[in-house]
Scaffold this motif. Structure first.
Motif, PDB file in Angstrom:
ATOM      1  N   ARG A   6     -41.652  16.667   4.322  1.00 35.40           N
ATOM      2  CA  ARG A   6     -41.172  17.721   3.427  1.00 35.40           C
ATOM      3  C   ARG A   6     -42.188  17.951   2.306  1.00 35.40           C
ATOM      4  N   ASN A   7     -42.157  19.185   1.787  1.00 36.38           N
ATOM      5  CA  ASN A   7     -42.918  19.552   0.584  1.00 36.38           C
ATOM      6  C   ASN A   7     -44.404  19.228   0.715  1.00 36.38           C
ATOM      7  N   MET A   8     -44.985  19.553   1.885  1.00 35.91           N
ATOM      8  CA  MET A   8     -46.406  19.289   2.098  1.00 35.91           C
ATOM      9  C   MET A   8     -47.205  20.547   1.755  1.00 35.91           C
ATOM     10  N   ALA A   9     -48.254  20.369   0.939  1.00 34.44           N
ATOM     11  CA  ALA A   9     -49.064  21.490   0.467  1.00 34.44           C
ATOM     12  C   ALA A   9     -50.474  21.406   1.012  1.00 34.44           C
ATOM     13  N   ASP A  10     -51.088  22.588   1.235  1.00 39.91           N
ATOM     14  CA  ASP A  10     -52.495  22.607   1.604  1.00 39.91           C
ATOM     15  C   ASP A  10     -53.345  22.771   0.347  1.00 39.91           C
ATOM     16  N   LEU A  11     -54.633  22.912   0.506  1.00 44.40           N
ATOM     17  CA  LEU A  11     -55.542  23.006  -0.635  1.00 44.40           C
ATOM     18  C   LEU A  11     -55.336  24.270  -1.447  1.00 44.40           C
ATOM     19  N   PHE A  12     -54.632  25.257  -0.868  1.00 47.89           N
ATOM     20  CA  PHE A  12     -54.521  26.562  -1.511  1.00 47.89           C
ATOM     21  C   PHE A  12     -53.138  26.814  -2.080  1.00 47.89           C
ATOM     22  N   GLY A  13     -52.342  25.740  -2.147  1.00 40.37           N
ATOM     23  CA  GLY A  13     -51.046  25.846  -2.790  1.00 40.37           C
ATOM     24  C   GLY A  13     -49.921  26.302  -1.899  1.00 40.37           C
ATOM     25  N   ASN A  14     -50.170  26.488  -0.626  1.00 45.31           N
ATOM     26  CA  ASN A  14     -49.100  26.849   0.302  1.00 45.31           C
ATOM     27  C   ASN A  14     -48.292  25.605   0.639  1.00 45.31           C
ATOM     28  N   VAL A  15     -46.992  25.679   0.475  1.00 47.42           N
ATOM     29  CA  VAL A  15     -46.140  24.504   0.625  1.00 47.42           C
ATOM     30  C   VAL A  15     -45.182  24.692   1.800  1.00 47.42           C
ATOM     31  N   ALA A  16     -45.120  23.686   2.661  1.00 51.66           N
ATOM     32  CA  ALA A  16     -44.148  23.652   3.750  1.00 51.66           C
ATOM     33  C   ALA A  16     -42.966  22.833   3.278  1.00 51.66           C
ATOM     34  N   ALA A  17     -41.852  23.515   2.982  1.00 54.19           N
ATOM     35  CA  ALA A  17     -40.690  22.810   2.442  1.00 54.19           C
ATOM     36  C   ALA A  17     -40.117  21.839   3.467  1.00 54.19           C
ATOM     37  N   GLY A  18     -40.144  22.233   4.733  1.00 46.77           N
ATOM     38  CA  GLY A  18     -39.695  21.339   5.792  1.00 46.77           C
ATOM     39  C   GLY A  18     -38.193  21.355   5.989  1.00 46.77           C
ATOM     40  N   PRO A  19     -37.682  20.411   6.726  1.00 48.76           N
ATOM     41  CA  PRO A  19     -38.495  19.312   7.274  1.00 48.76           C
ATOM     42  C   PRO A  19     -39.307  19.714   8.512  1.00 48.76           C
ATOM     43  N   LEU A  20     -40.575  19.269   8.517  1.00 51.38           N
ATOM     44  CA  LEU A  20     -41.410  19.342   9.710  1.00 51.38           C
ATOM     45  C   LEU A  20     -41.199  18.038  10.476  1.00 51.38           C
ATOM     46  N   THR A  21     -41.091  18.118  11.791  1.00 49.84           N
ATOM     47  CA  THR A  21     -40.790  16.914  12.574  1.00 49.84           C
ATOM     48  C   THR A  21     -41.819  16.683  13.666  1.00 49.84           C
ATOM     49  N   ALA A  22     -42.037  15.428  13.993  1.00 47.07           N
ATOM     50  CA  ALA A  22     -42.918  15.029  15.101  1.00 47.07           C
ATOM     51  C   ALA A  22     -42.367  13.745  15.704  1.00 47.07           C
ATOM     52  N   ALA A  23     -42.149  13.758  17.011  1.00 44.06           N
ATOM     53  CA  ALA A  23     -41.692  12.562  17.710  1.00 44.06           C
ATOM     54  C   ALA A  23     -42.893  11.764  18.204  1.00 44.06           C
ATOM     55  N   PHE A  24     -42.756  10.465  18.199  1.00 43.59           N
ATOM     56  CA  PHE A  24     -43.817   9.630  18.737  1.00 43.59           C
ATOM     57  C   PHE A  24     -43.216   8.364  19.328  1.00 43.59           C
ATOM     58  N   ALA A  25     -43.933   7.835  20.308  1.00 37.91           N
ATOM     59  CA  ALA A  25     -43.473   6.618  20.969  1.00 37.91           C
ATOM     60  C   ALA A  25     -43.744   5.416  20.084  1.00 37.91           C
ATOM     61  N   GLY A  26     -43.242   4.286  20.544  1.00 38.82           N
ATOM     62  CA  GLY A  26     -43.465   3.061  19.807  1.00 38.82           C
ATOM     63  C   GLY A  26     -44.913   2.638  19.820  1.00 38.82           C
ATOM     64  N   PRO A  27     -45.195   1.444  19.386  1.00 38.07           N
ATOM     65  CA  PRO A  27     -46.589   0.996  19.278  1.00 38.07           C
ATOM     66  C   PRO A  27     -47.246   0.899  20.645  1.00 38.07           C
ATOM     67  N   PRO A  28     -48.561   0.972  20.680  1.00 39.27           N
ATOM     68  CA  PRO A  28     -49.278   0.823  21.958  1.00 39.27           C
ATOM     69  C   PRO A  28     -48.939  -0.510  22.607  1.00 39.27           C
ATOM     70  N   VAL A  29     -48.754  -0.474  23.915  1.00 36.52           N
ATOM     71  CA  VAL A  29     -48.407  -1.680  24.658  1.00 36.52           C
ATOM     72  C   VAL A  29     -49.426  -1.896  25.753  1.00 36.52           C
ATOM     73  N   ALA A  30     -49.526  -3.125  26.208  1.00 36.23           N
ATOM     74  CA  ALA A  30     -50.426  -3.430  27.314  1.00 36.23           C
ATOM     75  C   ALA A  30     -49.917  -2.743  28.576  1.00 36.23           C
ATOM     76  N   PRO A  31     -50.790  -2.163  29.364  1.00 32.48           N
ATOM     77  CA  PRO A  31     -50.340  -1.451  30.571  1.00 32.48           C
ATOM     78  C   PRO A  31     -49.779  -2.403  31.613  1.00 32.48           C
ATOM     79  N   GLN A  32     -48.761  -1.917  32.304  1.00 30.12           N
ATOM     80  CA  GLN A  32     -48.186  -2.633  33.427  1.00 30.12           C
ATOM     81  C   GLN A  32     -48.682  -2.000  34.725  1.00 30.12           C
TER      82      GLN A  32
END
Length: 864
Positions: free
Chosen positions: A289-315
C-alpha cells in the motif's frame, strides 16, 4: 522568441512533467543540467542548436538525467535543416543506460530522425548489438532539403505498449504510426539526450526544443520472488521513491505478518528486499500500500503478488533437461556454443539449484550450479560453458558453471544429480532422435515433447522447429501432449556373479517401488536379501542372493509388478530364465551364419551358436577379420554382460532395424544384437571369434564360391552352417534358402541338417533331393562313420549312363565322422538333369594299403 500562445498552450502539460527544458533560460547547464560534448552545442533563440566541428562523420551527444521508464510520455520539438541521410541524422534517446550516449555498450530506446529512409522511427539498442526497429515510421516524412520540422510524442503504457506520434508542422496535431508493439526489454533509465551524426556542411543544422518527460502513473507491483525462507524480493515496474519503499507498514502478508526490514536494492532501485521474522508458508500473498515512484505518483493499493515458499531442493521429476544443443554448426540462428536447457516442472515449488551437478555417464567430472541459482515454478534456464554465458544472456536465465561437459554430436548420457548425489534426471540421447536428416547435421537442438513424460527416450524427443534452431530458456517448439500409457516389461535376467542377479526392464522404473523385495521371486527357491535399482537410468535392478548360484544351473526370475517412473504398473507375472555363466573353451561357440555381401544400403551380420551345455558370458568377445597377427583390428561384440544359453543363437549387426527390414519374416528380434561396428568382410576372407583374453574360440575361412552357383545374385544371401556339431569349414556351409528370404538372422538355419544316419559306415541323406533353393532338401550329404582314422577318399558323381557329372572329393584325408555335400551342380557349374546318380566312394589307407570302394544311389528330383 517563442510565441506566447504556444507557451500558454503547453503550460498544463509541462506543469506535471518530471523533466522539461524549453531553453528559455538561454543555457543547457542548469534546470536541468545537460552534459556530454558541451562545446559542440549552444542555445540560440531559446533553442538547443548543434555547433560541432565542421568535419564529415562527426558524432556528438548531450544528455540529462532521467529515470522515467514505464507509464511515461516523452515529447520534443526538432528541426533538421538539412537533407537527412545515413550520414546526417539525429537520435533522441528516451531511455539510456549510460549518460555517454556514444558508448557502444549503451542500451535503451531512441527515436531516429532522418536516416536512409528520411523517417521518424523508434529503435531499441541492446548493448553492443545493432539497433532493433521497434516502430518503423513512414518513409519520406523528413524529405526536405532545408527544413525538416517535427514534434514527436512517444507513449509507453504500464503494459509496455509503445505509441509513436508526429506532427510535421511542429504543433500538437499528432498523427500516430499504425504499429503499437509491446516491448518490455528495458525497465530502467539513467538519461535522456540527443546523439547526432553529420557531414561537414551540417554541423550547425540541428535544432531541438520543448523536451518534456511525464510520468503520471503510479507504480505497479510485478512479482514477489523468495530469496530464502524469510526474505523476498518485491519487484515493481519502475524506480521507487526510497522514502515510501522503506516504510515497513506499507507491506504485509495476508496472514498478518509485517516485515522487519525493507531495503531498496542498490543495483536495481525498482526492487525492495523484505525480511520477515518467521519462515514463509507453502503459499503466500503479499499486499503493498501507499507506494510512490520518483515523481510522486502513489499507488494506494492494495497491490498483491503471490509467491511460493522458500526454494527447496529438487525431487525426482522436478528438475528436467528439456533441450540439448550438441551440434552447433552449421549456424542456423543460435550462438555457436553447446548448451542444455533445464526446467522446473513443479507448479508450486521454487527449486534451489545450489549444488545440483551436471555430468556425463562414465565420468567423474561434473559441473556444479551455484548456491544462489534457483528456478521458479515452470521456469526454464540455459546451462552452458562458463565462457559462453554472454552469448546467451539475451535469451533468458543462464548459468555457466565450470566443467560444463562437452556434448557428443552422435549421442551421450547426461545426468542431473542433487547435492546429496541422488539422481534427479537422466537422458541418453542419440542423433537419431532428430528424426530429420538435415537437422541431424547440426545447427538445431533436440527438444523434449512432453515434460510430463520425462522418463521416455526417443519417442519423446525431436528436432526443434523454431526458425532459429532452438528455444533456449523458453517453452519448446515441439511441446505437445505425448503421454506414456505403457507399463514396463521384464526383458531378461543376468547373473553378474554368484550372488548378484540383474533384472533388465524396458523402461525407467520408479526407484522406490523397484526396491521392494516382495516384487521378486526365484525358482528353484532362492532367498533374495536386497533389491537395488541401478542408477542413473533405473532400467535395471540388482538382486542380492543369500546363497551363491551354481554355474549353468538355470533359474527363473519372476516379477510380480513393475512400475515405471510415471506410475504405469505392469499386470500379470513376468519371468525370465538365467544361469550363472562359466568360461568358454574353443568350440563351445561357433560361427553359425555369415552375411558378408549385403544388398546395397543394407548391413552385414555374423551369427553365433552356443552348442555347449553351458551358459556363457560374451562380454569383451571380439570378431576379427583376416589373420591373427597382431595387426588386424578387432571389433567388440559387447562391453557389457551378454549371456548365451545352451543352444541359443545370436546375430550381431550394426543396424538391427536394417536387418529386420531386409529379412522381415525370417529373423527373431529377441536374438538380434546391435554393435558399434563389424569388420568389412571381403568376398574371400576368414572370420575369427576371440574371447575377452584374445583366445581363439572359432574361425571360418570362406569364399563366395561356397554359394550356390545357380543364384541370380549373391547380394543379401547368407552362408549357413549345415551341421551344428560339424567343423567350421566351408564344406559345412551352404547358401540360405530363398524360401526364407536368403537369411535367418537369430533363427534356426534354413539349411540345417543334423541327421547323421546313425552309425552306418556310409549313408546318403536325403536319398532324393531337389536343388531349387527352397530350403527343403536343397542338397544331399554323403555321411561317413569310419572305423579308424587315416583314410583318404575320392568321391565322384556319375549319371545313370555312367557319365562323369561331378568330382566332389579328390584324395582328401577324412576324419572318422563327417559328410560331403552335393548341391546338384555338375563340373561345368550347371544344374544336373533330373534323374538317378551314382556316388562312387573310394577309400584308401596309405599306412596299410587297404582299399575300399562303395556305390551309393541318389535321386536328383524337381518339384512341379
Amino acid at each position: 522568441m517563442k510565441q506566447l500562445l504556444l507557451l500558454l498552450f503547453l503550460l498544463p502539460l509541462l506543469a506535471s512533467a518530471q523533466l522539461r527544458d524549453d531553453f528559455t533560460d538561454g543555457n543547457f547547464t542548469a534546470n536541468p543540467t545537460w552534459t556530454g560534448d558541451a562545446s559542440s552545442f549552444q542555445v540560440a533563440a531559446q533553442q538547443l542548436q548543434s555547433n560541432g566541428p565542421a568535419v564529415t562523420g562527426t558524432a556528438i551527444q548531450l544528455s540529462t538525467p532521467s529515470q522515467a521508464s514505464t507509464g511515461t510520455v516523452w515529447e520534443f520539438w526538432a528541426n533538421l535543416k538539412l537533407a537527412t541521410s545515413s550520414g546526417n541524422l539525429a537520435d533522441v534517446w528516451l531511455m539510456a543506460s549510460q549518460a555517454d550516449l556514444k558508448n557502444p555498450n549503451n542500451s535503451g530506446y531512441f527515436v531516429r530522425l532522418g536516416g536512409t529512409d528520411d523517417e521518424v522511427s523508434l529503435f531499441r539498442k541492446d548493448s553492443t548489438r545493432a539497433a532493433v526497429l521497434v516502430v518503423d515510421g513512414l518513409n519520406g516524412t523528413l524529405a526536405s532539403l532545408t527544413n525538416n520540422l517535427v514534434r514527436v510524442r512517444v507513449t509507453r503504457s504500464t503494459a509496455n505498449r509503445w505509441t509513436l506520434e508526429r506532427d510535421l508542422s511542429g504543433g500538437r496535431t499528432f498523427v500516430a504510426e499504425a504499429a503499437q508493439p509491446i516491448d518490455a526489454t528495458y525497465q530502467r533509465s539513467v538519461a535522456l539526450g540527443v546523439s547526432l551524426l553529420y557531414s561537414l556542411a551540417n554541423n550547425r543544422s540541428f535544432y531541438f526544443d520543448d523536451f518534456a518527460v511525464t510520468d503520471a502513473t503510479a507504480p505497479l507491483l510485478l512479482r514477489a520472488v523468495p530469496v530464502d525462507s524469510r526474505q523476498v524480493n518485491v519487484a515493481f515496474n519502475e524506480t521507487l521513491d526510497p522514502a515510501s519503499a522503506t516504510i515497513l507498514a506499507n507491506y504485509r502478508l495476508q496472514n498478518g505478518a509485517v516485515p522487519t526490514t525493507a531495503q531498496v536494492l542498490s543495483n536495481n532501485p525498482a526492487v525492495v528486499r523484505l525480511t520477515f521474522a518467521a519462515d514463509f508458508t507453502t503459499t503466500n500473498v503479499l499486499e503493498v500500500r501507499n507506494m510512490a515512484d520518483l515523481f510522486g505518483n502513489v499507488a494506494a493499493g492494495p497491490l498483491t503478488a503471490a509467491f511460493a515458499g522458500p526454494p527447496v531442493a529438487p525431487q525426482v521429476g522436478d528438475l528436467l533437461i528439456t533441450e540439448i544443443f550438441a551440434d552447433e554448426t552449421p549456424q542456423i540462428g543460435l550462438p555457436l556454443s553447446e548448451y542444455i536447457e533445464i526446467y522446473n516442472r513443479s507448479a508450486t515449488r521454487v527449486i534451489s539449484l545450489g549444488g545440483v551437478r551436471l555430468g556425463k555417464g562414465g565420468t567423474t567430472t561434473v559441473a556444479v550450479l551455484p548456491d544462489t541459482a534457483r528456478l521458479l515454478p515452470g521456469q526454464y534456464a540455459i546451462v552452458c560453458g562458463s565462457t559462453r554465458v554472454l552469448q546467451f544472456a539475451g535469451y533468458g536465465k543462464v548459468y555457466g558453471p565450470t566443467n560444463f561437459p562437452s556434448l557428443s554430436n552422435g549421442g551421450d548420457q547426461l545426468v542431473l544429480r542433487g547435492r546429496d548425489g541422488r539422481t534427479l534426471f537422466e537422458v541418453t540421447y542419440s542423433d537419431s532422435w532428430y528424426r530429420d536428416a538435415r537437422k541431424k547435421d547440426g545447427g538445431w537442438s533436440l527438444e523434449m515433447i512432453d515434460t510430463n513424460n520425462y522418463c521416455a527416450g526417443a519417442n519423446n524427443w525431436i528436432a526443434s522447429s523454431d526458425p532459429i534452431g532452438g528455444t533456449p530458456a523458453r517453452a519448446n517448439s515441439a511441446r505437445a501432449a505425448n503421454p506414456d500409457a505403457r507399463a514396463p516389461t521384464l526383458l531378461r535376467a543376468l547373473a553378474l556373479n554368484a550372488t548378484t542377479v540383474r533384472a533388465y526392464f524396458s523402461e525407467k522404473l520408479d526407484s522406490t517401488t523397484a526396491a521392494t523385495l516382495s516384487r521378486y521371486g526365484l525358482s528353484p527357491a532362492t532367498t533374495i536379501t536386497r533389491a537395488a535399482p541401478v542408477a542413473p537410468d533405473f532400467r535395471q535392478v540388482d538382486l542380492t542372493l543369500a546363497a551363491p548360484l551354481t554355474a549353468s544351473r538355470p533359474l527363473t526370475l519372476a516379477v510380480q509388478t513393475a512400475t515405471d517412473c510415471v506410475g504405469n504398473a505392469s499386470g500379470p507375472l513376468q519371468s525370465a530364465t538365467f544361469a550363472l555363466p562359466e568360461a568358454a573353451v574353443s568350440g563351445d561357440v561357433v560361427i553359425n551364419e555369415l552375411l558378408f555381401n549385403p544388398r546395397v544400403g543394407a548391413v552385414r551380420f555374423v551369427e553365433l551358436l552356443n552348442r555347449s551345455p553351458k551358459y556363457l558370458n560374451l562380454q569383451g568377445w571380439q570378431f576379427l577379420r583376416g589373420r591373427v597377427n597382431g595387426k588386424a583390428t578387432a571389433t567388440q561384440l559387447t562391453s557389457g554382460p551378454l549371456v548365451m544359453a545352451p543352444g541359443q543363437v545370436l546375430a550381431f549387426t550394426t543396424d538391427v532395424a536394417s536387418i529386420q527390414a531386409q529379412y522381415p519374416t525370417s529373423h527373431d528380434p529377441a536374438n538380434l544384437v546391435e554393435v558399434a561396428s563389424l569388420p568389412s568382410f571381403a568376398d574371400v576372407d576368414t572370420v575369427f571369434l576371440l574371447n575377452g583374453s584374445g583366445m581363439e574360440l572359432d574361425r571360418l575361412a570362406y569364399s563366395k564360391k561356397l554359394h550356390l552357383s545357380l543364384l541370380s545374385t549373391q547380394e543379401g544371401v547368407s552362408l549357413e552352417r549345415i551341421r551344428t556339431s560339424g567343423a567350421s569349414l566351408g564344406s559345412n556351409f551352404h547358401s540360405a534358402a530363398g524360401a526364407v528370404g536368403y537369411a535367418t538372422p537369430g533363427r534356426p538355419n534354413s539349411q540345417a541338417q543334423d541327421e547323421l544316419g546313425g552309425n552306418q559306415e556310409l549313408t546318403v541323406t536325403p536319398e532324393i533331393f531337389t536343388p531349387d533353393d527352397d530350403g527343403q532338401q536343397d542338397f544331399t550329404t554323403l555321411n561317413f562313420h569310419l572305423d579308424q582314422p587315416g583314410y583318404v577318399a575320392t568321391v565322384t558323381v556319375y549319371d545313370a549312363l555312367g557319365r562323369l557329372t561331378r568330382r566332389l572329393v579328390r584324395n582328401e584325408t577324412l576324419p572318422t565322422t563327417g559328410f560331403v555335400q552335393w548341391d546338384g551342380i555338375d563340373d561345368r557349374g550347371r544344374k544336373a538333369a533330373v534323374g538317378y546318380y551314382i556316388l562312387l566312394v573310394e577309400l584308401f589307407r596309405p599306412s596299410s594299403g587297404e582299399k575300399r570302394e562303395y556305390k551309393k544311389t541318389v535321386v536328383l528330383g524337381a518339384r512341379f
